[in-house]
Design a protein around this motif. Structure first.
Motif, PDB file in Angstrom:
ATOM      1  N   ASP A  52       0.817  -1.210   0.000  1.00  0.00           N
ATOM      2  CA  ASP A  52       0.000   0.000   0.000  1.00  0.00           C
ATOM      3  C   ASP A  52       0.854   1.265   0.000  1.00  0.00           C
ATOM      4  N   SER A 257      -0.955   2.664   6.124  1.00  0.00           N
ATOM      5  CA  SER A 257      -1.891   2.590   4.998  1.00  0.00           C
ATOM      6  C   SER A 257      -3.270   2.285   5.582  1.00  0.00           C
ATOM      7  N   THR A 258      -4.287   2.331   4.737  1.00  0.00           N
ATOM      8  CA  THR A 258      -5.643   2.025   5.212  1.00  0.00           C
ATOM      9  C   THR A 258      -5.726   0.596   5.747  1.00  0.00           C
ATOM     10  N   SER A 259      -5.095  -0.352   5.067  1.00  0.00           N
ATOM     11  CA  SER A 259      -5.136  -1.737   5.562  1.00  0.00           C
ATOM     12  C   SER A 259      -4.360  -1.880   6.871  1.00  0.00           C
ATOM     13  N   ILE A 261      -4.174   0.470   9.153  1.00  0.00           N
ATOM     14  CA  ILE A 261      -5.071   1.046  10.160  1.00  0.00           C
ATOM     15  C   ILE A 261      -6.103   0.013  10.591  1.00  0.00           C
ATOM     16  N   ALA A 262      -6.667  -0.695   9.621  1.00  0.00           N
ATOM     17  CA  ALA A 262      -7.657  -1.735   9.947  1.00  0.00           C
ATOM     18  C   ALA A 262      -7.031  -2.817  10.815  1.00  0.00           C
ATOM     19  N   ASN A 278       3.032  10.559   5.337  1.00  0.00           N
ATOM     20  CA  ASN A 278       2.010  10.234   4.360  1.00  0.00           C
ATOM     21  C   ASN A 278       2.718   9.887   3.048  1.00  0.00           C
ATOM     22  N   LYS A 321     -10.371   5.423  10.585  1.00  0.00           N
ATOM     23  CA  LYS A 321     -10.571   4.134   9.929  1.00  0.00           C
ATOM     24  C   LYS A 321      -9.807   3.982   8.612  1.00  0.00           C
ATOM     25  N   ASN A 322      -9.314   5.098   8.076  1.00  0.00           N
ATOM     26  CA  ASN A 322      -8.630   5.035   6.785  1.00  0.00           C
ATOM     27  C   ASN A 322      -7.680   6.219   6.642  1.00  0.00           C
ATOM     28  N   MET A 323      -6.996   6.275   5.519  1.00  0.00           N
ATOM     29  CA  MET A 323      -6.012   7.334   5.313  1.00  0.00           C
ATOM     30  C   MET A 323      -6.672   8.709   5.214  1.00  0.00           C
ATOM     31  N   GLU A 324      -7.899   8.753   4.690  1.00  0.00           N
ATOM     32  CA  GLU A 324      -8.608  10.030   4.604  1.00  0.00           C
ATOM     33  C   GLU A 324      -8.911  10.563   6.000  1.00  0.00           C
ATOM     34  N   ASP A 325      -9.363   9.679   6.894  1.00  0.00           N
ATOM     35  CA  ASP A 325      -9.611  10.079   8.287  1.00  0.00           C
ATOM     36  C   ASP A 325      -8.316  10.554   8.942  1.00  0.00           C
TER      37      ASP A 325
END
Length: 350
Positions: A52, A257-259, A261-262, A278, A321-325
């Protein structure tokens, strides 16, 4: 001829189009050569692309290139050092004005980078040391990344623990992070590295997981894993979860990355903290540093993007919860005011 509503509409559209064209021309005119005219061509020559982080990095490169109006060519060697060196020659043959070298090995890229410089091409390097004073080095401040993660490990676990360490020598960012790890072990004599392992074989996370399984069996006393690259951390987490040790072992890493974060937000996740820039912003900075060189400006030899510590607790408490957050709730993560002269377009501007 009667003036109809359709004719008026066409005239309005024509005027609007002309206004936009004039505005674009004015914006370009405000930029230094060669960016005052279309036709600038640059290349991104990649060594690593799996994961990612590298997808986000590429998206940042593409966004900044688009904002500048340059023609971007992406050449991906997929961890083939000899091919990456050949791709620099391919970029030279394509007639590019600038090259970003992304990762790679010093021994294979040093001469290739020099060939580009000799051809009159501007070059910047991200996370590969090409040992050339004419080539700026874009860095994530890797020593600070490791320092932030390890300081959190000491805060969480005290000054005495058994560690597993994931490392592959010869990769510039990992070597810099390793320097900090060596310093931390000297500072805290109670920290004991009982196992070192690591690989960049694809898929990296699964390959590291295979190694980590054996390490955990051989060293059941490990209670901290330092995995300073998120694909390493993913692999360690797979092995820790399979062994049912997620409440006994804590994982500290670099990159996000978003994954990731999850994975960090999972109930009882062993992944406690990471330090990161970033990757999309780092990609943007890489293009901006190259653009400054092309414009006759000096971005500095070391172009450093500052990192942020991101803890599991913070992700949960702030409902990230994700990169945008992450960018929205940690503004320092969203943009780096690095290699950003007044004329440089900001692809993040709204």
């Amino acid at each position: 001829m009667s003036i109809t509503r359709r004719l008026l509409g066409k005239a309005a559209l024509g005027l609007a189009g002309a206004a936009l064209l004039m505005q674009g021309t004015a914006l370009a005119a405000d930029r230094p050569a060669p960016f005052d005219k279309p036709g600038v061509k640059i290349a991104l020559v990649r060594y690593l692309s799996t994961g990612d982080f590298f997808q986000a990095y590429l998206s940042g490169v593409e966004a900044q290139a688009k904002a500048l109006g340059v023609d971007l060519r992406v050449l991906d060697s997929r961890q083939d050092a000899a091919l990456q060196a050949d791709m620099v020659d391919q970029a030279i043959a394509l007639g590019v004005q600038g090259i970003i070298i992304q990762h790679g090995l010093t021994e294979s890229m040093k001469d290739a980078a020099q060939r580009a410089v000799d051809a009159g091409i501007k070059v910047v390097a991200f996370d590969v040391n090409v040992e050339n004073p004419k080539i700026p080095q874009v860095e994530q401040s890797d020593r600070d990344l490791a320092k932030l993660a390890l300081e959190q490990a000491v805060k969480d676990n005290g000054e005495s623990w058994k560690a597993g360490y994931v490392y592959v020598a010869g990769i510039a960012p990992l070597d810099r992070r390793n320097e900090t790890w060596v310093d931390v072990k000297k500072k805290y004599s109670g920290i004991s590295e009982v196992a070192m392992f690591g690989t960049l074989d694809n898929p990296i996370a699964n390959s590291v997981a295979n190694q980590a399984r054996s390490v955990l069996q051989a060293h059941p006393d490990i209670n901290v894993m330092f995995a300073p690259y998120d694909e390493f951390a993913k692999g360690v987490k797979i092995a820790v979860d399979e062994a049912g040790l997620n409440k006994k072992i804590k994982i500290y890493s670099a990159d996000i990355s978003t994954s990731d974060i999850a994975a960090m937000r999972e109930p009882d996740s062993a992944w406690a903290a990471t330090a990161a820039t970033n990757p999309a912003v780092v990609g943007q900075v890489s293009v901006r540093a190259l653009a400054q060189l092309l414009a006759g400006e000096d971005p500095g030899h070391n172009v450093i993007v500052p990192p942020t510590l991101i803890t599991q607790k913070e992700l949960i408490d702030k409902d990230i919860k994700n990169m945008e957050d992450l960018s929205a709730k940690l503004p320092q993560f969203a943009h780096a005011d690095v290699a950003m002269p007044a004329w440089m377009p900001n692809p993040n501007a709204k």
